[in-house]
Design a protein around this motif. Structure first.
Motif, PDB file in Angstrom:
ATOM      1  N   GLU A  79      27.076  -7.953  47.397  1.00 31.45           N
ATOM      2  CA  GLU A  79      26.274  -8.527  47.927  1.00 31.45           C
ATOM      3  C   GLU A  79      25.204  -7.339  48.565  1.00 31.45           C
ATOM      4  O   GLU A  79      25.524  -7.442  49.896  1.00 31.45           O
ATOM      5  CB  GLU A  79      26.631  -9.498  48.875  1.00 31.45           C
ATOM      6  N   THR A 118      17.913  -8.304  49.940  1.00 33.61           N
ATOM      7  CA  THR A 118      16.542  -7.639  49.812  1.00 33.61           C
ATOM      8  C   THR A 118      16.018  -7.595  51.479  1.00 33.61           C
ATOM      9  O   THR A 118      16.327  -8.796  51.885  1.00 33.61           O
ATOM     10  CB  THR A 118      15.627  -8.696  49.269  1.00 33.61           C
ATOM     11  N   ASP A 141      14.805 -18.454  44.400  1.00 30.15           N
ATOM     12  CA  ASP A 141      15.687 -17.270  44.012  1.00 30.15           C
ATOM     13  C   ASP A 141      16.993 -17.797  43.253  1.00 30.15           C
ATOM     14  O   ASP A 141      17.751 -18.481  43.719  1.00 30.15           O
ATOM     15  CB  ASP A 141      16.389 -16.685  45.383  1.00 30.15           C
ATOM     16  N   CYS A 152      19.277 -16.193  41.962  1.00 24.74           N
ATOM     17  CA  CYS A 152      20.815 -15.387  42.273  1.00 24.74           C
ATOM     18  C   CYS A 152      20.734 -15.143  43.748  1.00 24.74           C
ATOM     19  O   CYS A 152      20.736 -13.813  44.196  1.00 24.74           O
ATOM     20  CB  CYS A 152      20.986 -14.299  41.490  1.00 24.74           C
ATOM     21  N   THR A 158      23.230 -20.162  43.722  1.00 24.48           N
ATOM     22  CA  THR A 158      24.083 -19.158  43.999  1.00 24.48           C
ATOM     23  C   THR A 158      25.063 -18.927  42.663  1.00 24.48           C
ATOM     24  O   THR A 158      24.838 -19.736  41.754  1.00 24.48           O
ATOM     25  CB  THR A 158      24.662 -19.582  45.208  1.00 24.48           C
ATOM     26  N   ASP A 181      25.591 -20.703  38.937  1.00 24.52           N
ATOM     27  CA  ASP A 181      25.034 -19.911  37.625  1.00 24.52           C
ATOM     28  C   ASP A 181      23.541 -19.940  37.370  1.00 24.52           C
ATOM     29  O   ASP A 181      23.183 -20.601  36.565  1.00 24.52           O
ATOM     30  CB  ASP A 181      26.000 -20.118  36.501  1.00 24.52           C
ATOM     31  N   GLY A 182      22.893 -19.280  38.095  1.00 20.74           N
ATOM     32  CA  GLY A 182      21.244 -19.423  38.004  1.00 20.74           C
ATOM     33  C   GLY A 182      21.004 -19.017  36.857  1.00 20.74           C
ATOM     34  O   GLY A 182      19.629 -19.437  36.640  1.00 20.74           O
ATOM     35  N   TRP A 222      12.001 -15.040  43.003  1.00 20.29           N
ATOM     36  CA  TRP A 222      12.265 -13.731  43.477  1.00 20.29           C
ATOM     37  C   TRP A 222      13.410 -13.342  42.840  1.00 20.29           C
ATOM     38  O   TRP A 222      14.484 -14.086  43.081  1.00 20.29           O
ATOM     39  CB  TRP A 222      12.375 -13.752  45.204  1.00 20.29           C
TER      40      TRP A 222
HETATM   41  C1  LIG Z   1      21.852  -7.994  44.668  1.00 20.08           C
HETATM   42  S1  LIG Z   1      22.223  -9.492  45.340  1.00 20.08           S
HETATM   43  C2  LIG Z   1      20.696 -10.206  45.878  1.00 20.08           C
HETATM   44  C3  LIG Z   1      20.750 -11.330  46.702  1.00 20.08           C
HETATM   45  C4  LIG Z   1      19.443 -11.935  46.804  1.00 20.08           C
HETATM   46  N1  LIG Z   1      18.937 -12.180  45.426  1.00 20.08           N
HETATM   47  C5  LIG Z   1      18.440 -11.328  47.524  1.00 20.08           C
HETATM   48  O1  LIG Z   1      17.317 -10.885  46.973  1.00 20.08           O
HETATM   49  O2  LIG Z   1      18.664 -10.722  48.754  1.00 20.08           O
HETATM   50  C6  LIG Z   1      22.780 -10.566  43.897  1.00 20.08           C
HETATM   51  C7  LIG Z   1      23.135 -11.887  44.172  1.00 20.08           C
HETATM   52  O3  LIG Z   1      23.542 -12.666  42.919  1.00 20.08           O
HETATM   53  C8  LIG Z   1      24.480 -13.477  43.315  1.00 20.08           C
HETATM   54  N2  LIG Z   1      25.052 -13.934  41.940  1.00 20.08           N
HETATM   55  C9  LIG Z   1      25.883 -13.266  41.171  1.00 20.08           C
HETATM   56  N3  LIG Z   1      26.070 -13.739  39.864  1.00 20.08           N
HETATM   57  C10 LIG Z   1      25.211 -15.100  40.045  1.00 20.08           C
HETATM   58  C11 LIG Z   1      25.055 -16.115  39.270  1.00 20.08           C
HETATM   59  N4  LIG Z   1      25.569 -16.030  37.942  1.00 20.08           N
HETATM   60  N5  LIG Z   1      24.240 -16.847  39.491  1.00 20.08           N
HETATM   61  C12 LIG Z   1      23.478 -16.863  40.749  1.00 20.08           C
HETATM   62  N6  LIG Z   1      23.783 -16.175  41.699  1.00 20.08           N
HETATM   63  C13 LIG Z   1      24.659 -15.013  41.243  1.00 20.08           C
HETATM   64  C14 LIG Z   1      25.557 -12.708  43.920  1.00 20.08           C
HETATM   65  O4  LIG Z   1      26.298 -13.383  44.752  1.00 20.08           O
HETATM   66  C15 LIG Z   1      24.567 -11.666  44.854  1.00 20.08           C
HETATM   67  O5  LIG Z   1      24.175 -12.647  46.163  1.00 20.08           O
END
Ligand SMILES: C[S@@+](CC[C@H](N)C(=O)[O-])C[C@H]1O[C@@H](n2cnc3c(N)ncnc32)[C@H](O)[C@@H]1O
Length: 171
Positions: A13, A16, A30, A32, A47, A51-52, A62
């Motif tokens: 994790e 941004t 957002d 993910c 989240t 599964d976004g 974003w």
């Molecule tokens: C690099 S982090 C970025 C977090 C956030 N988007 C930001 O901009 O701060 C990637 C995120 O994607 C989430 N993630 C991973 N697989 C996912 C999925 N299938 N659906 C939604 N979120 C997911 C992770 O838990 C993590 O929080």
């Protein structure tokens, strides 16, 4: 220190920084987002539990997607959705970058220096050891980048990929 720039299998994790979100937002979704987050990235979040990638995307997105080979599945989705911005590592030579960005994006903004991403407690990590870029698939989102750059909120160079280039300040 964890190495998180490999863009291969690391699922950590890395969030941004808030100043980037406020320079480029607001965002509607957002797809993910972390389950536990120190701040909101957008008005709505999906989240890993949702599964976004399989959910409907609505409004301005974003996208700082999960690392690894899956990154470009998310980029493909944003290329179809068009409205919003992505923040990814500037792996400009990769097949995924060519297929989802060089061949489809409206512009790419290359950050000067290295970003410092944040942990889920909001603290700042050390500088990433790879460069980052913003990817836009629409003229409107490219203008947002230009305005943030003009204000001095982000530093770097914008590379317009489509011929209908826009001047800063134009709608
Ligand atoms: C690099 S982090 C970025 C977090 C956030 N988007 C930001 O901009 O701060 C990637 C995120 O994607 C989430 N993630 C991973 N697989 C996912 C999925 N299938 N659906 C939604 N979120 C997911 C992770 O838990 C993590 O929080």
């Amino acid at each position: 220190m964890k190495n998180f720039n490999t863009n291969t299998t690391n699922a950590d994790e890395w969030l941004t920084p808030q100043n980037i979100l406020s320079a480029l937002g607001p965002f509607d979704l957002d797809p993910c987002a972390p389950i536990n987050r120190p701040w909101d990235m957008a008005a709505r979040h999906y989240t890993v539990d949702d599964d976004g990638l399989s959910r409907p995307w609505e409004g301005r997105v974003w996208l700082n997607p999960p690392y690894g080979t899956h990154t470009f599945e998310w980029m493909e989705r944003l290329a179809e959705h068009r409205e919003g911005l992505a923040l990814i590592f500037a792996r400009t030579e990769t097949r995924g970058f060519h297929s989802t960005i060089w061949n489809k994006a409206h512009s790419v903004f290359f950050f000067r220096g290295r970003l410092r991403f944040c942990r889920i407690d909001g603290s700042q990590a050390q500088s990433a050891n790879a460069p980052s870029c913003l990817v836009s698939y629409s003229e409107a989102d490219t203008v947002t980048i230009m305005r943030a750059q003009d204000r001095g909120d982000i530093q770097g160079r914008l590379c317009l990929l489509q011929r209908r280039a826009v001047a800063a300040g134009e709608e």
